[in-house]
Motif scaffolding. Structure first.
Motif, PDB file in Angstrom:
ATOM      1  N   SER A  34      39.737  18.071   9.647  1.00 49.56           N
ATOM      2  CA  SER A  34      39.541  16.387   9.674  1.00 49.56           C
ATOM      3  C   SER A  34      38.082  16.016   9.301  1.00 49.56           C
ATOM      4  CB  SER A  34      39.807  15.980  11.329  1.00 49.56           C
ATOM      5  OG  SER A  34      41.051  16.250  11.718  1.00 49.56           O
ATOM      6  N   ILE A  35      37.132  16.875   9.707  1.00 48.51           N
ATOM      7  CA  ILE A  35      35.756  16.478   9.378  1.00 48.51           C
ATOM      8  C   ILE A  35      35.711  16.282   7.904  1.00 48.51           C
ATOM      9  CG2 ILE A  35      33.468  17.398   9.156  1.00 48.51           C
ATOM     10  CD1 ILE A  35      34.106  16.082  12.090  1.00 48.51           C
ATOM     11  N   SER A  36      35.991  17.206   6.909  1.00 49.26           N
ATOM     12  CA  SER A  36      35.981  17.312   5.634  1.00 49.26           C
ATOM     13  C   SER A  36      36.535  16.080   5.040  1.00 49.26           C
ATOM     14  CB  SER A  36      36.895  18.396   4.938  1.00 49.26           C
ATOM     15  OG  SER A  36      38.131  18.483   5.312  1.00 49.26           O
ATOM     16  N   ARG A  37      37.361  15.352   5.590  1.00 42.83           N
ATOM     17  CA  ARG A  37      37.742  13.915   4.918  1.00 42.83           C
ATOM     18  C   ARG A  37      36.936  12.603   5.305  1.00 42.83           C
ATOM     19  NH1 ARG A  37      44.385  15.292   5.900  1.00 42.83           N
ATOM     20  NH2 ARG A  37      44.181  17.581   5.939  1.00 42.83           N
ATOM     21  N   HIS A  43      30.168  11.280  12.041  1.00 46.68           N
ATOM     22  CA  HIS A  43      30.049  11.117  13.532  1.00 46.68           C
ATOM     23  C   HIS A  43      31.221  10.347  13.890  1.00 46.68           C
ATOM     24  CE1 HIS A  43      25.824  12.558  14.228  1.00 46.68           C
ATOM     25  NE2 HIS A  43      25.571  11.926  12.956  1.00 46.68           N
ATOM     26  N   ALA A  44      32.049   9.896  13.297  1.00 45.47           N
ATOM     27  CA  ALA A  44      33.300   9.185  13.666  1.00 45.47           C
ATOM     28  C   ALA A  44      34.153  10.008  14.419  1.00 45.47           C
ATOM     29  CB  ALA A  44      34.087   8.961  12.417  1.00 45.47           C
ATOM     30  N   TYR A  45      34.461  11.347  14.213  1.00 45.07           N
ATOM     31  CA  TYR A  45      35.227  12.179  15.069  1.00 45.07           C
ATOM     32  C   TYR A  45      34.503  12.165  16.460  1.00 45.07           C
ATOM     33  CZ  TYR A  45      38.569  15.941  15.973  1.00 45.07           C
ATOM     34  OH  TYR A  45      39.573  16.563  16.163  1.00 45.07           O
ATOM     35  N   ARG A  46      33.301  12.439  16.562  1.00 47.33           N
ATOM     36  CA  ARG A  46      32.363  12.475  17.807  1.00 47.33           C
ATOM     37  C   ARG A  46      32.683  11.095  18.631  1.00 47.33           C
ATOM     38  NH1 ARG A  46      27.869  10.576  19.207  1.00 47.33           N
ATOM     39  NH2 ARG A  46      27.356   9.985  17.095  1.00 47.33           N
ATOM     40  N   ARG A  47      32.364   9.995  18.062  1.00 45.54           N
ATOM     41  CA  ARG A  47      32.453   8.928  18.813  1.00 45.54           C
ATOM     42  C   ARG A  47      33.556   8.577  19.495  1.00 45.54           C
ATOM     43  NH1 ARG A  47      30.002   6.861  14.130  1.00 45.54           N
ATOM     44  NH2 ARG A  47      32.096   5.975  13.379  1.00 45.54           N
ATOM     45  N   HIS A  48      34.829   9.245  18.813  1.00 43.81           N
ATOM     46  CA  HIS A  48      36.079   8.909  19.467  1.00 43.81           C
ATOM     47  C   HIS A  48      36.223   9.911  20.916  1.00 43.81           C
ATOM     48  CE1 HIS A  48      40.420   7.921  19.002  1.00 43.81           C
ATOM     49  NE2 HIS A  48      40.778   9.044  19.680  1.00 43.81           N
ATOM     50  N   THR A  68      27.486  19.492   1.539  1.00 46.64           N
ATOM     51  CA  THR A  68      28.400  19.460   2.900  1.00 46.64           C
ATOM     52  C   THR A  68      27.469  20.234   3.879  1.00 46.64           C
ATOM     53  OG1 THR A  68      30.335  19.680   1.738  1.00 46.64           O
ATOM     54  CG2 THR A  68      30.442  20.437   3.958  1.00 46.64           C
ATOM     55  N   VAL A  69      26.715  21.162   3.678  1.00 44.63           N
ATOM     56  CA  VAL A  69      25.702  21.823   4.340  1.00 44.63           C
ATOM     57  C   VAL A  69      24.656  21.119   5.240  1.00 44.63           C
ATOM     58  CG1 VAL A  69      23.976  23.383   4.819  1.00 44.63           C
ATOM     59  CG2 VAL A  69      26.002  24.135   3.465  1.00 44.63           C
ATOM     60  N   LYS A  70      24.169  19.966   4.286  1.00 42.65           N
ATOM     61  CA  LYS A  70      23.132  19.110   4.768  1.00 42.65           C
ATOM     62  C   LYS A  70      23.900  17.908   5.703  1.00 42.65           C
ATOM     63  CE  LYS A  70      19.675  15.759   3.330  1.00 42.65           C
ATOM     64  NZ  LYS A  70      18.964  16.141   4.534  1.00 42.65           N
ATOM     65  N   ALA A 212      60.050  22.932  11.209  1.00 42.97           N
ATOM     66  CA  ALA A 212      60.106  24.125  11.953  1.00 42.97           C
ATOM     67  C   ALA A 212      58.697  25.023  12.142  1.00 42.97           C
ATOM     68  CB  ALA A 212      60.984  25.267  11.526  1.00 42.97           C
ATOM     69  N   ARG A 213      58.483  25.299  13.362  1.00 36.90           N
ATOM     70  CA  ARG A 213      57.187  26.013  13.693  1.00 36.90           C
ATOM     71  C   ARG A 213      57.396  27.122  14.670  1.00 36.90           C
ATOM     72  NH1 ARG A 213      52.296  22.915  12.699  1.00 36.90           N
ATOM     73  NH2 ARG A 213      52.946  21.023  11.839  1.00 36.90           N
ATOM     74  N   LEU A 214      56.797  28.511  14.155  1.00 30.05           N
ATOM     75  CA  LEU A 214      57.040  29.446  15.411  1.00 30.05           C
ATOM     76  C   LEU A 214      56.091  29.231  16.549  1.00 30.05           C
ATOM     77  CD1 LEU A 214      56.278  32.806  13.108  1.00 30.05           C
ATOM     78  CD2 LEU A 214      58.147  32.521  14.769  1.00 30.05           C
ATOM     79  N   ASP A 215      56.683  29.705  17.590  1.00 26.58           N
ATOM     80  CA  ASP A 215      55.898  29.398  18.844  1.00 26.58           C
ATOM     81  C   ASP A 215      54.780  30.015  18.821  1.00 26.58           C
ATOM     82  OD1 ASP A 215      56.418  28.753  21.538  1.00 26.58           O
ATOM     83  OD2 ASP A 215      56.067  30.791  22.317  1.00 26.58           O
ATOM     84  N   GLY A 216      53.733  29.307  19.312  1.00 23.11           N
ATOM     85  CA  GLY A 216      52.305  29.491  19.350  1.00 23.11           C
ATOM     86  C   GLY A 216      51.605  28.854  18.210  1.00 23.11           C
ATOM     87  N   ASP A 217      52.328  28.257  17.352  1.00 19.12           N
ATOM     88  CA  ASP A 217      51.570  27.348  16.361  1.00 19.12           C
ATOM     89  C   ASP A 217      51.820  26.098  16.875  1.00 19.12           C
ATOM     90  OD1 ASP A 217      50.549  26.585  13.922  1.00 19.12           O
ATOM     91  OD2 ASP A 217      52.495  26.504  12.721  1.00 19.12           O
ATOM     92  N   HIS A 218      50.789  25.789  17.679  1.00 18.38           N
ATOM     93  CA  HIS A 218      50.725  24.302  18.271  1.00 18.38           C
ATOM     94  C   HIS A 218      49.552  23.484  17.761  1.00 18.38           C
ATOM     95  CE1 HIS A 218      52.726  26.880  21.896  1.00 18.38           C
ATOM     96  NE2 HIS A 218      53.509  26.360  20.975  1.00 18.38           N
ATOM     97  N   TRP A 219      48.932  23.713  17.002  1.00 19.99           N
ATOM     98  CA  TRP A 219      47.926  22.885  16.432  1.00 19.99           C
ATOM     99  C   TRP A 219      48.705  22.050  15.315  1.00 19.99           C
ATOM    100  CZ3 TRP A 219      43.116  24.559  13.187  1.00 19.99           C
ATOM    101  CH2 TRP A 219      42.139  23.459  12.939  1.00 19.99           C
ATOM    102  N   THR A 220      49.434  20.945  15.777  1.00 21.41           N
ATOM    103  CA  THR A 220      50.428  20.486  15.246  1.00 21.41           C
ATOM    104  C   THR A 220      50.048  19.138  14.190  1.00 21.41           C
ATOM    105  OG1 THR A 220      50.958  18.967  17.201  1.00 21.41           O
ATOM    106  CG2 THR A 220      52.150  21.073  16.722  1.00 21.41           C
ATOM    107  N   GLY A 221      48.648  18.457  14.400  1.00 20.31           N
ATOM    108  CA  GLY A 221      48.410  17.521  13.556  1.00 20.31           C
ATOM    109  C   GLY A 221      47.162  17.267  12.953  1.00 20.31           C
ATOM    110  N   TYR A 222      46.759  16.084  12.407  1.00 18.55           N
ATOM    111  CA  TYR A 222      45.717  15.895  12.021  1.00 18.55           C
ATOM    112  C   TYR A 222      45.157  14.537  12.279  1.00 18.55           C
ATOM    113  CZ  TYR A 222      42.719  13.362   8.524  1.00 18.55           C
ATOM    114  OH  TYR A 222      41.632  12.537   7.817  1.00 18.55           O
ATOM    115  N   PHE A 223      43.737  14.566  12.957  1.00 18.41           N
ATOM    116  CA  PHE A 223      43.349  13.304  13.407  1.00 18.41           C
ATOM    117  C   PHE A 223      42.423  12.825  12.448  1.00 18.41           C
ATOM    118  CE2 PHE A 223      39.684  11.466  15.637  1.00 18.41           C
ATOM    119  CZ  PHE A 223      40.324  10.563  16.453  1.00 18.41           C
TER     120      PHE A 223
END
Length: 348
Positions: A34-37, A43-48, A68-70, A212-223
């Motif tokens: 998410s951050i890379s986009r 800081h948009a992610y943090r503000r949310h 990116t590092v900077k 379809a997702r295997l059980d345990g693959d619960h990171w399911t989306g993009y913020f």
């Protein structure tokens, strides 16, 4: 400012660790996917999140791109750096085998696969994911009050719960955390099912997507931090109780769940959901069964060992990691001593 930085280069279990860490109710890691986009407003992610969650960190994979590092360094408090590390040679071998796997899998699925030359693959490895010393230097590890090093080996199997609980205590000061039940995540199989097991159903002229997702693959989306919207496959439509009945080559008996977008699913009249679920389940079961022999053949292609390198290629790997390993070993001797494959390769 973000409260901590999670430095987890490519092929260092970042997907699993972020999912594990984010189960704590008092902290959240902003995933690099998410951050890379949104680097133009990092800081948009943090503000949310900051008004609702006390500790918000930021994750990064890149240490070879100075811009990116900077941006990420300037957005981070110099309090805690968590660096995920892995035996460099083990990681290199794993990634070459992963490319062998994709070289068989992807063409069989009707898509184009473009591989590196061996030399380009080595150059990519030594610049992006098997040089932990360079990663630490890029983010000025010595400038953090606390530099926590976690080996990927400690995020596997039974060790993961204790490792994550320790990180929770370090980040949140919580000595009474009940660790959830962890499942070791085999990313290759999880990604395979998630990426190539999709179905669609037309409802009132609109196409609806199911995954379809295997059980345990619960990171399911993009913020999407810039719009403040979460796009995820949250609604569970149906479940196949045993993955081995559809795809024996997965080597797993975990359930496979079928998900779709929650907003979309609940916009469909309840009387339509069950027949749609049956149709989607039939379609995905057939797709998974067709995928099974392709996956089996791709796994069989993962044969690379260091003995397959030419003398010149071995020298390229050695020159790429030798100095970096020495620097990292000086900085983090206990972590570097665990890397038996790298030590054997370098004769240390």
């Amino acid at each position: 400012m973000y409260d901590f930085l999670l430095l987890a280069p490519h092929a260092h279990a970042s997907h699993s660790l972020i999912f594990y860490l984010n189960q704590h109710t008092r902290m959240h890691v902003a995933a690099y996917t998410s951050i890379s986009r949104s680097l133009d407003d990092v800081h948009a992610y943090r503000r949310h999140f900051e008004d609702w969650i006390p500790v918000v960190g930021i994750a990064t994979k890149d240490y070879d791109d100075a811009k990116t590092v900077k941006i990420i360094s300037d957005a981070t408090r110099r309090a805690t750096l968590i660096q995920i590390v892995r035996d460099p040679i083990e990681c290199f071998v794993s990634q070459v085998r992963a490319r062998q796997y994709r070289a068989v899998l992807i063409p069989q699925l009707g898509k184009k696969f473009e591989d590196f030359t061996p030399e380009a693959g080595i150059a990519d490895a030594v610049s992006r994911y098997i040089t932990p010393g360079a990663a630490a230097e890029a983010y000025l590890a010595d400038s953090f009050e606390r530099h926590v090093v976690v080996d990927v080996a400690d995020l596997k199997g039974d060790r993961s719960a204790a490792t994550v609980a320790q990180l929770w205590r370090q980040l949140c000061g919580d000595d009474n955390v009940d660790a959830p039940t962890f499942q070791p995540i085999g990313s290759r199989e999880f990604v395979l099912v998630r990426t190539y097991s999709r179905a669609k159903a037309d409802v009132a002229g609109r196409s609806r997507a199911f995954t379809a997702r295997l059980d345990g693959d619960h990171w399911t989306g993009y913020f999407n931090a810039l719009t403040g919207t979460y796009q995820g496959a949250e609604a569970r439509v149906c479940t196949f109780p045993d993955a081995s009945e559809l795809m024996p080559s997965l080597g797993s008996r975990l359930p496979i769940h079928v998900f779709t977008d929650a907003e979309m699913w609940h916009s469909i009249h309840p009387s339509l959901r069950q027949p749609i679920a049956r149709l989607v389940a039939k379609s995905l079961a057939e797709r998974l069964k067709r995928l099974d022999p392709i996956h089996a053949a791709a796994k069989a292609a993962m044969t690379f060992t260091l003995a397959d390198l030419t003398p010149v290629q071995r020298d390229l790997v050695r020159f790429g990691i030798e100095e970096d390993y020495a620097k990292f070993r000086k900085r983090q001797p206990a972590a570097a001593e665990r890397w038996t494959q790298t030590r054997e390769f370098l004769g240390v």
